[in-house]
Design an enzyme around this catalytic site. Sequence first.
Site, PDB file in Angstrom:
ATOM      1  N   ARG A   1      53.270  36.550  21.944  1.00  0.00           N
ATOM      2  CA  ARG A   1      52.074  37.279  22.413  1.00  0.00           C
ATOM      3  C   ARG A   1      50.846  36.362  22.370  1.00  0.00           C
ATOM      4  O   ARG A   1      49.915  36.517  23.150  1.00  0.00           O
ATOM      5  CB  ARG A   1      51.874  38.556  21.600  1.00  0.00           C
ATOM      6  CG  ARG A   1      50.660  39.360  22.022  1.00  0.00           C
ATOM      7  CD  ARG A   1      50.740  40.878  21.790  1.00  0.00           C
ATOM      8  NE  ARG A   1      51.379  41.286  20.564  1.00  0.00           N
ATOM      9  CZ  ARG A   1      50.877  41.133  19.327  1.00  0.00           C
ATOM     10  NH1 ARG A   1      49.681  40.583  19.162  1.00  0.00           N
ATOM     11  NH2 ARG A   1      51.547  41.538  18.270  1.00  0.00           N
TER      12      ARG A   1
ATOM     13  N   TYR B   1      40.120  48.573  45.812  1.00  0.00           N
ATOM     14  CA  TYR B   1      40.091  49.949  45.288  1.00  0.00           C
ATOM     15  C   TYR B   1      40.645  50.030  43.875  1.00  0.00           C
ATOM     16  O   TYR B   1      40.244  50.894  43.093  1.00  0.00           O
ATOM     17  CB  TYR B   1      40.797  50.908  46.255  1.00  0.00           C
ATOM     18  CG  TYR B   1      42.292  51.017  46.073  1.00  0.00           C
ATOM     19  CD1 TYR B   1      43.124  49.920  46.279  1.00  0.00           C
ATOM     20  CD2 TYR B   1      42.884  52.220  45.690  1.00  0.00           C
ATOM     21  CE1 TYR B   1      44.482  50.017  46.109  1.00  0.00           C
ATOM     22  CE2 TYR B   1      44.252  52.319  45.508  1.00  0.00           C
ATOM     23  CZ  TYR B   1      45.049  51.207  45.717  1.00  0.00           C
ATOM     24  OH  TYR B   1      46.394  51.302  45.525  1.00  0.00           O
TER      25      TYR B   1
ATOM     26  N   ASP C   1      36.346  37.557  42.521  1.00  0.00           N
ATOM     27  CA  ASP C   1      37.761  37.783  42.819  1.00  0.00           C
ATOM     28  C   ASP C   1      38.113  36.858  43.990  1.00  0.00           C
ATOM     29  O   ASP C   1      37.684  37.089  45.123  1.00  0.00           O
ATOM     30  CB  ASP C   1      37.969  39.257  43.177  1.00  0.00           C
ATOM     31  CG  ASP C   1      39.437  39.605  43.458  1.00  0.00           C
ATOM     32  OD1 ASP C   1      40.216  38.702  43.793  1.00  0.00           O
ATOM     33  OD2 ASP C   1      39.786  40.805  43.363  1.00  0.00           O
TER      34      ASP C   1
ATOM     35  N   LYS D   1      49.726  37.363  44.704  1.00  0.00           N
ATOM     36  CA  LYS D   1      49.559  37.184  46.143  1.00  0.00           C
ATOM     37  C   LYS D   1      49.837  35.725  46.544  1.00  0.00           C
ATOM     38  O   LYS D   1      50.960  35.282  46.448  1.00  0.00           O
ATOM     39  CB  LYS D   1      48.152  37.640  46.555  1.00  0.00           C
ATOM     40  CG  LYS D   1      47.743  39.008  45.934  1.00  0.00           C
ATOM     41  CD  LYS D   1      48.575  40.166  46.405  1.00  0.00           C
ATOM     42  CE  LYS D   1      48.352  41.470  45.627  1.00  0.00           C
ATOM     43  NZ  LYS D   1      46.981  41.889  45.431  1.00  0.00           N
TER      44      LYS D   1
HETATM   45  C1  PLP Z   1      46.215  42.775  44.656  1.00  0.00           C
HETATM   46  C2  PLP Z   1      44.786  42.569  44.347  1.00  0.00           C
HETATM   47  C3  PLP Z   1      44.273  42.832  43.057  1.00  0.00           C
HETATM   48  C4  PLP Z   1      45.111  43.426  41.953  1.00  0.00           C
HETATM   49  O1  PLP Z   1      46.107  42.570  41.510  1.00  0.00           O
HETATM   50  P1  PLP Z   1      47.518  43.077  40.910  1.00  0.00           P
HETATM   51  O2  PLP Z   1      48.241  41.804  40.680  1.00  0.00           O
HETATM   52  O3  PLP Z   1      48.140  43.995  41.937  1.00  0.00           O
HETATM   53  O4  PLP Z   1      47.194  43.823  39.654  1.00  0.00           O
HETATM   54  C5  PLP Z   1      42.925  42.567  42.837  1.00  0.00           C
HETATM   55  N1  PLP Z   1      42.125  42.083  43.812  1.00  0.00           N
HETATM   56  C6  PLP Z   1      42.586  41.832  45.056  1.00  0.00           C
HETATM   57  C7  PLP Z   1      41.649  41.305  46.086  1.00  0.00           C
HETATM   58  C8  PLP Z   1      43.926  42.065  45.371  1.00  0.00           C
HETATM   59  O5  PLP Z   1      44.371  41.812  46.616  1.00  0.00           O
END
Ligand code: PLP
Length: 377
Positions: free
Chosen positions: A47, A100, A171, A196
């Site tokens: 952890r 969202y 982000d 992603k």
């Molecule tokens: C998918 C996504 C997230 C969230 O990430 P997860 O890995 O699904 O928790 C946050 N910001 C953006 C722009 C995303 O495309």
Amino acid sequence: MKIETRAVHAGHEIEPGTRDVTPAIHLSTTFERAEDGTFPGGHSYARQSNPNRVALEECLASLEEGAAAIAFSSGNAASMALFQALSPGDHVIVAEDVFYGTALLLKDQLGPWGLKSSYVDMRDPVAVERAVTPATKVIWAETPSNPLLTITDIRAMAAVAKKAGALLACDNTWATPALQCPLKLGADVVMHSVTKYLSGHSDVLGGALVFKERNALYEKVRAIQHTGGSVPSPFECWLTLRGIQTFPYRVRAQSENAQRIAEFLSRQKTIEAVHYPGLPSHPGHRIAAAQMSSFGGMLSIQVKGGQPEAFKLAAAVKLFTRATSLGGPHSLIEHRASVEGATTRSPANLLRLSIGLEHVDDLIGDLEQALEKAAGC
Ligand SMILES: *Cc1c(COP(=O)(O)O)cnc(C)c1O
């Protein structure tokens, strides 16, 4: 060194004993102590840390040119940890079209805990400045945004944050460090859903925070992860590090494909609007060109009519897969409003496209036949 080189080498060390070129996966949750009580291997319990996670974090910090990175079990877990490092009563400013999932975190989880948030149009730095209060601790930018591809001027946001004595978090999931480097443009922290483009094959859920400085905030977020436990598994870290090796080339190819597809779609009479910052007609094109080296693999379209017409088009594609998420080798199409549910701000006729690594002529051919079929029935 250039990002292609860092993507291959950062975090990759030949293991002294076995001379593995590709790293091993370390599954042990516990690590031996020396007779004097120290941990000569550098790890005590999984952890806290693990060799695969440390390697991934080293690589992520290098990609974003930050001082330190923390890898998480998802993008949302990364966002959550940063917000939890604030205090009840603190205030954050986010874009009104923020992802969202981030908006849900703030509203349903952190709101009741006492974190305050304001939603503003981040295309307008004056509006952001007006939303600042003495309690503002974080300005949270996301550019290009999801799913309307609005562009926020990162340098302008950094100036507002500095004046407010707040941090700028960005982000950077959609742009990736191959196309945009927020820390160099004045941001303090970068957040990623590594689910992603970075892992890149739709087979890992992961997230990260990269810090410009190894400071008290970094230590606090690290402590939250140590006790809260939102860590990725060794295998997920290994898969992500493997995927990262090719990501600059993938993202660039996806960007080139998306540009061609956006141009094709903007010529179709059944398409009402194409949202892609690489089109000179996009309202954020000039700012995007100043802070991105290319415009990314994501775009969205609004189909003439409403939800039924959008559904008809999504039903007629053959090569694109109808699914949520993004950044993998395969192209995806999704009706965003029905994924986001009751609180969605996405128009009913909007489809979001994640452009993959197929040949662009095949993708355009698929859209061409789908547009014809949808218009004909
Ligand atoms: C998918 C996504 C997230 C969230 O990430 P997860 O890995 O699904 O928790 C946050 N910001 C953006 C722009 C995303 O495309």
